[in-house]
Structure formats: C-alpha cells, structure tokens
Design a protein around this motif. Structure first.
Motif, PDB file in Angstrom:
ATOM      1  N   LEU A  64       0.855  -1.196   0.000  1.00 53.22           N
ATOM      2  CA  LEU A  64       0.000   0.000   0.000  1.00 53.22           C
ATOM      3  C   LEU A  64       0.884   1.236   0.000  1.00 53.22           C
ATOM      4  N   GLN A  65       1.973   1.205  -0.783  1.00 47.90           N
ATOM      5  CA  GLN A  65       2.951   2.285  -0.775  1.00 47.90           C
ATOM      6  C   GLN A  65       2.641   3.408  -1.761  1.00 47.90           C
ATOM      7  N   ALA A  66       1.547   3.319  -2.486  1.00 45.02           N
ATOM      8  CA  ALA A  66       1.204   4.357  -3.467  1.00 45.02           C
ATOM      9  C   ALA A  66       0.947   5.684  -2.761  1.00 45.02           C
ATOM     10  N   PHE A  67       1.243   6.772  -3.444  1.00 46.25           N
ATOM     11  CA  PHE A  67       1.043   8.116  -2.885  1.00 46.25           C
ATOM     12  C   PHE A  67      -0.412   8.337  -2.471  1.00 46.25           C
ATOM     13  N   PHE A  68      -1.334   7.722  -3.184  1.00 45.96           N
ATOM     14  CA  PHE A  68      -2.761   7.820  -2.892  1.00 45.96           C
ATOM     15  C   PHE A  68      -3.057   7.402  -1.453  1.00 45.96           C
ATOM     16  N   ASN A  69      -2.244   6.495  -0.900  1.00 46.74           N
ATOM     17  CA  ASN A  69      -2.468   5.952   0.445  1.00 46.74           C
ATOM     18  C   ASN A  69      -1.780   6.737   1.553  1.00 46.74           C
ATOM     19  N   ASN A  70      -1.176   7.882   1.252  1.00 47.26           N
ATOM     20  CA  ASN A  70      -0.440   8.632   2.271  1.00 47.26           C
ATOM     21  C   ASN A  70      -1.321   9.106   3.418  1.00 47.26           C
ATOM     22  N   ARG A  71      -2.598   9.212   3.218  1.00 48.00           N
ATOM     23  CA  ARG A  71      -3.477   9.686   4.281  1.00 48.00           C
ATOM     24  C   ARG A  71      -3.927   8.566   5.221  1.00 48.00           C
ATOM     25  N   ILE A  72      -3.497   7.344   4.922  1.00 45.26           N
ATOM     26  CA  ILE A  72      -3.837   6.194   5.764  1.00 45.26           C
ATOM     27  C   ILE A  72      -2.699   5.952   6.739  1.00 45.26           C
ATOM     28  N   SER A  73      -3.041   5.743   7.994  1.00 46.93           N
ATOM     29  CA  SER A  73      -2.011   5.541   9.019  1.00 46.93           C
ATOM     30  C   SER A  73      -1.291   4.211   8.791  1.00 46.93           C
ATOM     31  N   PRO A  74      -0.028   4.140   9.193  1.00 48.93           N
ATOM     32  CA  PRO A  74       0.747   2.902   9.008  1.00 48.93           C
ATOM     33  C   PRO A  74       0.126   1.682   9.701  1.00 48.93           C
ATOM     34  N   THR A  75      -0.510   1.877  10.845  1.00 49.29           N
ATOM     35  CA  THR A  75      -1.129   0.736  11.528  1.00 49.29           C
ATOM     36  C   THR A  75      -2.314   0.205  10.733  1.00 49.29           C
ATOM     37  N   THR A  76      -3.098   1.099  10.145  1.00 49.15           N
ATOM     38  CA  THR A  76      -4.234   0.676   9.321  1.00 49.15           C
ATOM     39  C   THR A  76      -3.727  -0.055   8.081  1.00 49.15           C
ATOM     40  N   LYS A  77      -2.657   0.460   7.479  1.00 47.58           N
ATOM     41  CA  LYS A  77      -2.071  -0.204   6.314  1.00 47.58           C
ATOM     42  C   LYS A  77      -1.638  -1.627   6.671  1.00 47.58           C
ATOM     43  N   GLN A  78      -1.001  -1.776   7.822  1.00 48.93           N
ATOM     44  CA  GLN A  78      -0.535  -3.097   8.242  1.00 48.93           C
ATOM     45  C   GLN A  78      -1.706  -4.039   8.487  1.00 48.93           C
ATOM     46  N   ASP A  79      -2.794  -3.529   9.063  1.00 44.52           N
ATOM     47  CA  ASP A  79      -3.993  -4.346   9.277  1.00 44.52           C
ATOM     48  C   ASP A  79      -4.570  -4.820   7.953  1.00 44.52           C
ATOM     49  N   ILE A  80      -4.647  -3.919   6.978  1.00 41.38           N
ATOM     50  CA  ILE A  80      -5.186  -4.269   5.659  1.00 41.38           C
ATOM     51  C   ILE A  80      -4.332  -5.352   5.009  1.00 41.38           C
ATOM     52  N   ILE A  81      -3.007  -5.154   5.032  1.00 40.79           N
ATOM     53  CA  ILE A  81      -2.095  -6.125   4.404  1.00 40.79           C
ATOM     54  C   ILE A  81      -2.214  -7.490   5.086  1.00 40.79           C
ATOM     55  N   SER A  82      -2.285  -7.517   6.416  1.00 41.36           N
ATOM     56  CA  SER A  82      -2.355  -8.810   7.109  1.00 41.36           C
ATOM     57  C   SER A  82      -3.665  -9.537   6.791  1.00 41.36           C
ATOM     58  N   LYS A  83      -4.783  -8.806   6.690  1.00 41.81           N
ATOM     59  CA  LYS A  83      -6.061  -9.443   6.344  1.00 41.81           C
ATOM     60  C   LYS A  83      -6.051  -9.939   4.902  1.00 41.81           C
ATOM     61  N   LEU A  84      -5.425  -9.168   4.003  1.00 46.13           N
ATOM     62  CA  LEU A  84      -5.327  -9.605   2.608  1.00 46.13           C
ATOM     63  C   LEU A  84      -4.406 -10.816   2.479  1.00 46.13           C
ATOM     64  N   GLU A  85      -3.349 -10.855   3.282  1.00 43.39           N
ATOM     65  CA  GLU A  85      -2.431 -11.997   3.245  1.00 43.39           C
ATOM     66  C   GLU A  85      -3.110 -13.281   3.719  1.00 43.39           C
ATOM     67  N   GLU A  86      -4.080 -13.146   4.639  1.00 48.97           N
ATOM     68  CA  GLU A  86      -4.858 -14.316   5.058  1.00 48.97           C
ATOM     69  C   GLU A  86      -5.634 -14.879   3.867  1.00 48.97           C
ATOM     70  N   GLN A  87      -6.201 -13.988   3.058  1.00 50.72           N
ATOM     71  CA  GLN A  87      -6.934 -14.413   1.860  1.00 50.72           C
ATOM     72  C   GLN A  87      -5.992 -15.053   0.844  1.00 50.72           C
ATOM     73  N   VAL A  88      -4.783 -14.506   0.741  1.00 48.42           N
ATOM     74  CA  VAL A  88      -3.789 -15.070  -0.184  1.00 48.42           C
ATOM     75  C   VAL A  88      -3.452 -16.495   0.242  1.00 48.42           C
ATOM     76  N   GLU A  89      -3.232 -16.695   1.534  1.00 51.27           N
ATOM     77  CA  GLU A  89      -2.891 -18.036   2.039  1.00 51.27           C
ATOM     78  C   GLU A  89      -4.016 -19.029   1.751  1.00 51.27           C
ATOM     79  N   ALA A  90      -5.266 -18.580   1.877  1.00 57.01           N
ATOM     80  CA  ALA A  90      -6.407 -19.458   1.630  1.00 57.01           C
ATOM     81  C   ALA A  90      -6.512 -19.840   0.153  1.00 57.01           C
ATOM     82  N   ASN A  91      -6.018 -19.004  -0.737  1.00 56.38           N
ATOM     83  CA  ASN A  91      -6.139 -19.243  -2.180  1.00 56.38           C
ATOM     84  C   ASN A  91      -4.820 -19.626  -2.844  1.00 56.38           C
ATOM     85  N   LEU A  92      -3.796 -19.917  -2.060  1.00 56.69           N
ATOM     86  CA  LEU A  92      -2.484 -20.218  -2.609  1.00 56.69           C
ATOM     87  C   LEU A  92      -2.546 -21.428  -3.544  1.00 56.69           C
ATOM     88  N   GLY A  93      -1.899 -21.296  -4.699  1.00 51.91           N
ATOM     89  CA  GLY A  93      -1.887 -22.376  -5.678  1.00 51.91           C
ATOM     90  C   GLY A  93      -2.924 -22.190  -6.774  1.00 51.91           C
TER      91      GLY A  93
END
Length: 185
Positions: A64-93
């Motif tokens: 979420l490093q795009a300039f568009f996301n600069n108004r989002i706090s780093p903790t919120t970004k980390q929460d979003i990435i971790s939830k998306l990574e859970e979905q990635v793990e469920a769909n791996l392969g």
C-alpha cells in the motif's frame, strides 16, 4: 501447467474482466494496481500487487505504498495487508487476483474500520505520531507583473538573443546638442 502458463491465463482473464474499469491498472504483465473505493471516498485505497516468477504457487507481493495511500495511518495499512495476506494463504496455488480484489471491495468497511485519516503525511515522524504543524506565515513575494504593452515594448527593444542592444538607455548626445538641450544659464 507451468507457473508462466498460469500467469498468462490469469493475465488474460484479468484484462477481459477489468477492461475499461478505471479501478484496475496493469503496470506491467506481473504488476497491478487496484483501487478499492471511489476517488472521493476517504476510506479508499490503492492496492499494489506484484507476481513473483513462481506465482500462483507462491504468494504475490502486496503493498500500500502508493502516494494515494499517504493519508492512511501505518497501523491501518498493516492491518489491511495482514487481512489480505490471510486471503492469499487461503487461495495459494490458484489464480487469486480477481478473488482478492473482489474480497477487498466487499470488505472495504471492515478493512478501514480503524482508519483515522492522517491530515498531513509530511508531518509524520518515525514513531507514527503527528508532530505539531509547522507554521508557514511567510508570504511569497509577488513579482511585478508587466502588461502586454510593456512586454511588447521590451521585446521590440531586444535583439535576436533576447538581450538589449548596447546603450539602449543612453541619452542621444548628438540630438541634444543639435536641439540645444544644454542647461540654460
């Protein structure tokens, strides 16, 4: 099927699904950007996805490093990435980009529930706290604006290099002597 064949098939599918969709942008054949939410939505964000060579057997890189996301706090970004990574793990392969993008759209409210907009990303210090805003009461000095007539007059005086000819502001001494421009006693 090899990883490259899977990637080619998924890329073709993504292109046909998101053709004309302004939320989806293909930056390269293995790098994509997807906007979750409208431009005006304060809870919208841009998700950057990059495929490694062995995708879909290995997880794609999510940021979420795009300039568009600069108004989002780093903790919120980390929460979003971790939830998306859970979905990635469920769909791996499997081909998961469409599933991942649609899941993010459907769960945008949950992903951004703790979102507190950052007022000015430039005032963030490394400890993720906002510092006191810097007061900038300095007014820019305005240059004197020339009228069109003044600009034309300046241009007509210059040579082909844009420089004024030598002695352009000198008094014509010969004319003064002929007209009797000398001081009277």
């Amino acid at each position: 099927m090899s990883a490259n064949e899977d990637q080619e098939m998924e890329l073709e599918a993504l292109r046909s699904i998101y053709e004309g969709d302004e939320c989806f942008k293909e930056l390269s054949p293995t790098t994509f950007q997807f906007r979750i939410g409208d431009h005006e939505d304060p809870k919208a964000f841009l998700l950057d996805v990059s495929w490694p060579e062995t995708y879909p057997e290995t997880a794609p890189q999510l940021t979420l490093q795009a300039f568009f996301n600069n108004r989002i706090s780093p903790t919120t970004k980390q929460d979003i990435i971790s939830k998306l990574e859970e979905q990635v793990e469920a769909n791996l392969g499997t081909a998961m980009m469409y599933t991942l993008f649609e899941w993010a759209k459907e769960n945008q409210a949950d992903l951004m529930e703790h979102h507190q907009p950052v007022k000015d990303a430039a005032t963030l210090n490394p400890s993720n706290e906002t510092s006191s805003p810097v007061c900038s009461n300095k007014k820019k000095e305005k240059k004197e604006q020339l009228t069109k007539a003044q600009k034309r007059k300046m241009i007509s005086r210059t040579d082909n290099k844009g420089e004024l000819p030598r002695g352009w502001n000198w008094v014509d001494v010969i004319k003064l002597s002929k007209t009797g421009g000398a001081a009277e006693d």
